[in-house]
Scaffold this motif. Sequence first.
Motif, PDB file in Angstrom:
ATOM      1  N   ASP A 148       6.294 -55.874  30.851  1.00  0.00           N
ATOM      2  CA  ASP A 148       6.275 -55.983  32.310  1.00  0.00           C
ATOM      3  C   ASP A 148       7.477 -56.790  32.807  1.00  0.00           C
ATOM      4  O   ASP A 148       8.084 -56.460  33.825  1.00  0.00           O
ATOM      5  CB  ASP A 148       4.983 -56.637  32.783  1.00  0.00           C
ATOM      6  CG  ASP A 148       3.769 -55.740  32.574  1.00  0.00           C
ATOM      7  OD1 ASP A 148       3.964 -54.512  32.459  1.00  0.00           O
ATOM      8  OD2 ASP A 148       2.645 -56.258  32.506  1.00  0.00           O
ATOM      9  N   PHE A 149       7.800 -57.870  32.095  1.00  0.00           N
ATOM     10  CA  PHE A 149       8.946 -58.683  32.488  1.00  0.00           C
ATOM     11  C   PHE A 149      10.247 -57.916  32.316  1.00  0.00           C
ATOM     12  O   PHE A 149      11.160 -58.024  33.131  1.00  0.00           O
ATOM     13  CB  PHE A 149       8.979 -59.975  31.666  1.00  0.00           C
ATOM     14  CG  PHE A 149       8.112 -61.071  32.218  1.00  0.00           C
ATOM     15  CD1 PHE A 149       7.158 -60.804  33.179  1.00  0.00           C
ATOM     16  CD2 PHE A 149       8.249 -62.372  31.770  1.00  0.00           C
ATOM     17  CE1 PHE A 149       6.346 -61.807  33.698  1.00  0.00           C
ATOM     18  CE2 PHE A 149       7.460 -63.391  32.280  1.00  0.00           C
ATOM     19  CZ  PHE A 149       6.505 -63.115  33.247  1.00  0.00           C
ATOM     20  N   VAL A 150      10.361 -57.143  31.239  1.00  0.00           N
ATOM     21  CA  VAL A 150      11.579 -56.348  31.007  1.00  0.00           C
ATOM     22  C   VAL A 150      11.766 -55.338  32.141  1.00  0.00           C
ATOM     23  O   VAL A 150      12.875 -55.139  32.641  1.00  0.00           O
ATOM     24  CB  VAL A 150      11.512 -55.641  29.642  1.00  0.00           C
ATOM     25  CG1 VAL A 150      12.654 -54.638  29.503  1.00  0.00           C
ATOM     26  CG2 VAL A 150      11.565 -56.663  28.511  1.00  0.00           C
ATOM     27  N   ALA A 151      10.665 -54.702  32.548  1.00  0.00           N
ATOM     28  CA  ALA A 151      10.755 -53.734  33.646  1.00  0.00           C
ATOM     29  C   ALA A 151      11.069 -54.431  34.969  1.00  0.00           C
ATOM     30  O   ALA A 151      11.836 -53.916  35.789  1.00  0.00           O
ATOM     31  CB  ALA A 151       9.447 -52.965  33.766  1.00  0.00           C
ATOM     32  N   ALA A 152      10.500 -55.622  35.169  1.00  0.00           N
ATOM     33  CA  ALA A 152      10.650 -56.319  36.448  1.00  0.00           C
ATOM     34  C   ALA A 152      12.044 -56.884  36.650  1.00  0.00           C
ATOM     35  O   ALA A 152      12.465 -57.108  37.786  1.00  0.00           O
ATOM     36  CB  ALA A 152       9.623 -57.444  36.552  1.00  0.00           C
ATOM     37  N   ILE A 153      12.792 -57.126  35.567  1.00  0.00           N
ATOM     38  CA  ILE A 153      14.077 -57.805  35.706  1.00  0.00           C
ATOM     39  C   ILE A 153      15.245 -56.846  35.858  1.00  0.00           C
ATOM     40  O   ILE A 153      16.397 -57.261  36.003  1.00  0.00           O
ATOM     41  CB  ILE A 153      14.321 -58.743  34.505  1.00  0.00           C
ATOM     42  CG1 ILE A 153      15.324 -59.841  34.883  1.00  0.00           C
ATOM     43  CG2 ILE A 153      14.812 -57.963  33.291  1.00  0.00           C
ATOM     44  CD1 ILE A 153      15.487 -60.921  33.856  1.00  0.00           C
ATOM     45  N   GLN A 154      14.978 -55.555  35.881  1.00  0.00           N
ATOM     46  CA  GLN A 154      16.071 -54.607  36.049  1.00  0.00           C
ATOM     47  C   GLN A 154      16.676 -54.745  37.441  1.00  0.00           C
ATOM     48  O   GLN A 154      15.953 -54.777  38.432  1.00  0.00           O
ATOM     49  CB  GLN A 154      15.589 -53.178  35.820  1.00  0.00           C
ATOM     50  CG  GLN A 154      15.050 -52.940  34.425  1.00  0.00           C
ATOM     51  CD  GLN A 154      16.006 -53.389  33.345  1.00  0.00           C
ATOM     52  OE1 GLN A 154      17.184 -53.028  33.361  1.00  0.00           O
ATOM     53  NE2 GLN A 154      15.512 -54.176  32.398  1.00  0.00           N
TER      54      GLN A 154
END
Length: 221
Positions: free
Chosen positions: A153-159
Amino acid sequence: MSGFEQAFARALDDLAHDRLADPDEYLTMVPADRRDEFVDRLTAAMAGRVPSPAGVSPDEAHERALAAVAATRAAGGPSGILPEALIALRRARGVERDDVLDHLAAELEIGPGGRPALRRYYHQLETGTLLGSRVSHRVLASLARRLGARLEDFVAAIQPTGTAGGGAPPTAALARGAGDDARPRPGGGAPAGRSEPRRAADAPDPDAERVARLFCGGPDA
């Protein structure tokens, strides 16, 4: 109309008019045994998907609601929607920023010399001025563990979703020391006043350099 239905109708109306409030404002109207269902349905409405039939714990439901609200409010930028989600999750968990810094320093093996850099880069992360695609997944994984979230979720959110302020990303100064002038000079000579090699005492602290790599060196740093 039950309290659950009233709260859900109000939340949907607020969502439609771009004025979604904090989750607690709706959850106070919902019976405790249906709060996880409420959050799952609201999150599904925001994401445009079918709600999961599996229930979630109240704590997880509250986290998901906060993260979803942060996502809908986020204006975008080089750090994606993660900055507001980080702040929302910290508040939901009652975690102070210094607690997060202590956790990162311990897990990422950052000594005292790197703490000022760690504080500075984490502040940039929470304020949305770091280029998200350059933040190491080791940092994101450590943050996810401390805040009870999922790495994916964090990887997706930081794009990155835009450019904040139109300026260059803060990684531009990484290739040079704080006292160096990176402009080219005729003949490739040393900077004025720097005829002697850099002394060991002038070298950047290795922990500070490690922090810079972790926050600006790419996902595999």
